[in-house]
Scaffold this active site. Structure first.
Site, PDB file in Angstrom:
ATOM      1  N   PRO A  24      -2.712  10.217  -2.255  1.00  0.00           N
ATOM      2  CA  PRO A  24      -2.134   8.915  -2.602  1.00  0.00           C
ATOM      3  C   PRO A  24      -1.187   8.462  -1.496  1.00  0.00           C
ATOM      4  O   PRO A  24      -0.465   9.287  -0.920  1.00  0.00           O
ATOM      5  CB  PRO A  24      -1.366   9.203  -3.898  1.00  0.00           C
ATOM      6  CG  PRO A  24      -1.922  10.483  -4.413  1.00  0.00           C
ATOM      7  CD  PRO A  24      -2.362  11.272  -3.214  1.00  0.00           C
ATOM      8  N   LYS A  25      -1.184   7.172  -1.190  1.00  0.00           N
ATOM      9  CA  LYS A  25      -0.234   6.640  -0.208  1.00  0.00           C
ATOM     10  C   LYS A  25       1.031   6.220  -0.945  1.00  0.00           C
ATOM     11  O   LYS A  25       0.984   5.396  -1.856  1.00  0.00           O
ATOM     12  CB  LYS A  25      -0.831   5.459   0.553  1.00  0.00           C
ATOM     13  CG  LYS A  25       0.003   5.082   1.774  1.00  0.00           C
ATOM     14  CD  LYS A  25      -0.697   4.053   2.629  1.00  0.00           C
ATOM     15  CE  LYS A  25       0.035   3.872   3.957  1.00  0.00           C
ATOM     16  NZ  LYS A  25       1.475   3.643   3.831  1.00  0.00           N
ATOM     17  N   ILE A  26       2.152   6.797  -0.554  1.00  0.00           N
ATOM     18  CA  ILE A  26       3.421   6.563  -1.230  1.00  0.00           C
ATOM     19  C   ILE A  26       4.135   5.382  -0.592  1.00  0.00           C
ATOM     20  O   ILE A  26       4.289   5.318   0.630  1.00  0.00           O
ATOM     21  CB  ILE A  26       4.312   7.821  -1.165  1.00  0.00           C
ATOM     22  CG1 ILE A  26       3.566   9.036  -1.736  1.00  0.00           C
ATOM     23  CG2 ILE A  26       5.620   7.592  -1.908  1.00  0.00           C
ATOM     24  CD1 ILE A  26       3.159   8.874  -3.175  1.00  0.00           C
ATOM     25  N   GLU A 171      -0.150   1.916  -3.610  1.00  0.00           N
ATOM     26  CA  GLU A 171      -0.322   1.306  -2.293  1.00  0.00           C
ATOM     27  C   GLU A 171      -1.677   1.582  -1.658  1.00  0.00           C
ATOM     28  O   GLU A 171      -2.158   0.788  -0.863  1.00  0.00           O
ATOM     29  CB  GLU A 171       0.795   1.781  -1.354  1.00  0.00           C
ATOM     30  CG  GLU A 171       0.851   0.959  -0.078  1.00  0.00           C
ATOM     31  CD  GLU A 171       1.876   1.466   0.913  1.00  0.00           C
ATOM     32  OE1 GLU A 171       2.168   0.731   1.855  1.00  0.00           O
ATOM     33  OE2 GLU A 171       2.368   2.595   0.754  1.00  0.00           O
ATOM     34  N   GLY A 172      -2.312   2.692  -1.988  1.00  0.00           N
ATOM     35  CA  GLY A 172      -3.592   2.996  -1.372  1.00  0.00           C
ATOM     36  C   GLY A 172      -3.779   4.486  -1.214  1.00  0.00           C
ATOM     37  O   GLY A 172      -3.190   5.290  -1.956  1.00  0.00           O
TER      38      GLY A 172
END
Length: 289
Positions: A24-26, A171-172
Site C-alpha cells: 500500500p502507498k502511505i 493513495e495507491g
C-alpha cells in the site's frame, strides 16, 4: 546518519508480476530513521532534520531499538473518526516548531512511522542485499513502541491490491522488484501507481510568471470559488491553444495573475480534496469542450 532515499518511478497502470512485491502507498511524508550509538535522528527525503517534531518516534517518550539501525519509511497520521490516513494532519505535525505546540499535537495527532526498508542493521550496511532479504530482517525487528509499524506486502498480485486501495480511497500501491538492491536515486525497480481522483474545473486566470492556471469550482449555491492552481500536465500544444484564445476573456489583472471569464473548462486529476475544499496536487489532463 542520513542516506538519500531510493525514489519511485511512475507505472502507467496497475499491474501484476511474480517478480514484484506490492505494498500500500502511505499518504504521509518520507522519513529516514537513524539510530546510532543510542542517538536518534530523523530526516526528510531532502535531508532536512525533523527529529524534534516527533517525540513518539525519536525515543524521548519511549524506548529505542536494542541495536543501531537505519530505516526508511513514511510518517503517517490516522484520522480517529474515519480511520483514513490524513496527509494534512501529517503536515500539521511536520510544520510545528514550538515545543508547546509539538507536545499538544503529539497528544492530539499521534503519528506512526510505517517502515518499509532497512539500510543498516547492527551497524552493518545491508543495502546491497536483495529486497526480500532486507524484508526478512525487518520482520524480525523488535519495534520500540506502538508508534512503529512495518508495511505489509503481497507478492505478484498488484492489480488486486490496487483495487483494494481504490475501495478504501487510499493513495495507491508501490511495486518493488524482489531482487532489487537499495540505491539512492530514482529507479525503475520501484514504481508507484497512484489512485487518482478526477475533477472538472473552470480556468479563471493564469499566472504571469511561472506557468500556472487558476482553477475554480462551483460551490453548493452554484457560485464559482477558487480551488487551486494547475501547474503540471499541460503540454506545449495545450498551452499554445489556451493562450491563443484567452485574450477576449480577460477581465482584469493584479501583480501576479491575469483574471479570465469562466469560459474554459478542464479536467484535472488530483490526489484528493483538502479539508478546505481545495484540489490537492492538480494535474491537467484535457480541455472539456
Amino acid at each position: 546518519m542520513f542516506i538519500s532515499p531510493m525514489l519511485l518511478e511512475t507505472a502507467v497502470a496497475p499491474f501484476s508480476d511474480s517478480r514484484y512485491i506490492f505494498e500500500p502507498k502511505i499518504d504521509g511524508h518520507r522519513l529516514i530513521y537513524s539510530q546510532d550509538t543510542g542517538n536518534v535522528r530523523l530526516y526528510t527525503r531532502h535531508n532536512n532534520e525533523c527529529t524534534r517534531q516527533y517525540p513518539e518516534i525519536n525515543g524521548s517518550t519511549g524506548t529505542l531499538f536494542p541495536y543501531d539501525v537505519l530505516l526508511d519509511g513514511e510518517i503517517a497520521c490516522v484520522d480517529p473518526l474515519t480511520g483514513a490516513v490524513d496527509f494534512e494532519s501529517v503536515m500539521s505535525r511536520f510544520q510545528a516548531k514550538r515545543a508547546d505546540k509539538i507536545r499538544q499535537l503529539t497528544k492530539e495527532l499521534p503519528v506512526t512511522f510505517v517502515v518499509f526498508d532497512i539500510l543498516r542493521y547492527k551497524g552493518e550496511d545491508v543495502r546491497n542485499l536483495p529486497l526480500l532479504e532486507r524484508k526478512a530482517i525487518l520482520a524480525r525487528l523488535s519495534l520500540p513502541s506502538a508508534n512503529f509499524g512495518v508495511i505489509p506486502y503481497v507478492e505478484g498480485a498488484g492489480e488486486a491490491l490496487f483495487a483494494q486501495m481504490q475501495a478504501r480511497n487510499m493513495e495507491g500501491v508501490v511495486a518493488k522488484r524482489k531482487d532489487s538492491v537499495y540505491v539512492s536515486r530514482r529507479h525503475s525497480a520501484w514504481q508507484k501507481v497512484i489512485n487518482w481522483t478526477y475533477a472538472d474545473v473552470f480556468i479563471t486566470g493564469y499566472r504571469k510568471g511561472d506557468f500556472g492556471w487558476l482553477a475554480s469550482v462551483a460551490d453548493d449555491r452554484g457560485k464559482l470559488r477558487p480551488a487551486g492552481i494547475i501547474e503540471f500536465g499541460a503540454t506545449p500544444t495545450h498551452k499554445r491553444a489556451f493562450y491563443g484564445v484567452v485574450k477576449p476573456l480577460i477581465t482584469g489583472e493584479d501583480r501576479e495573475f491575469v483574471r479570465l471569464e469562466p469560459r474554459i473548462r478542464a479536467r484535472v486529476k488530483i490526489r484528493n480534496w483538502t479539508k478546505a475544499g481545495m484540489l490537492r496536487s492538480p494535474v491537467f489532463t484535457e480541455f472539456i469542450v
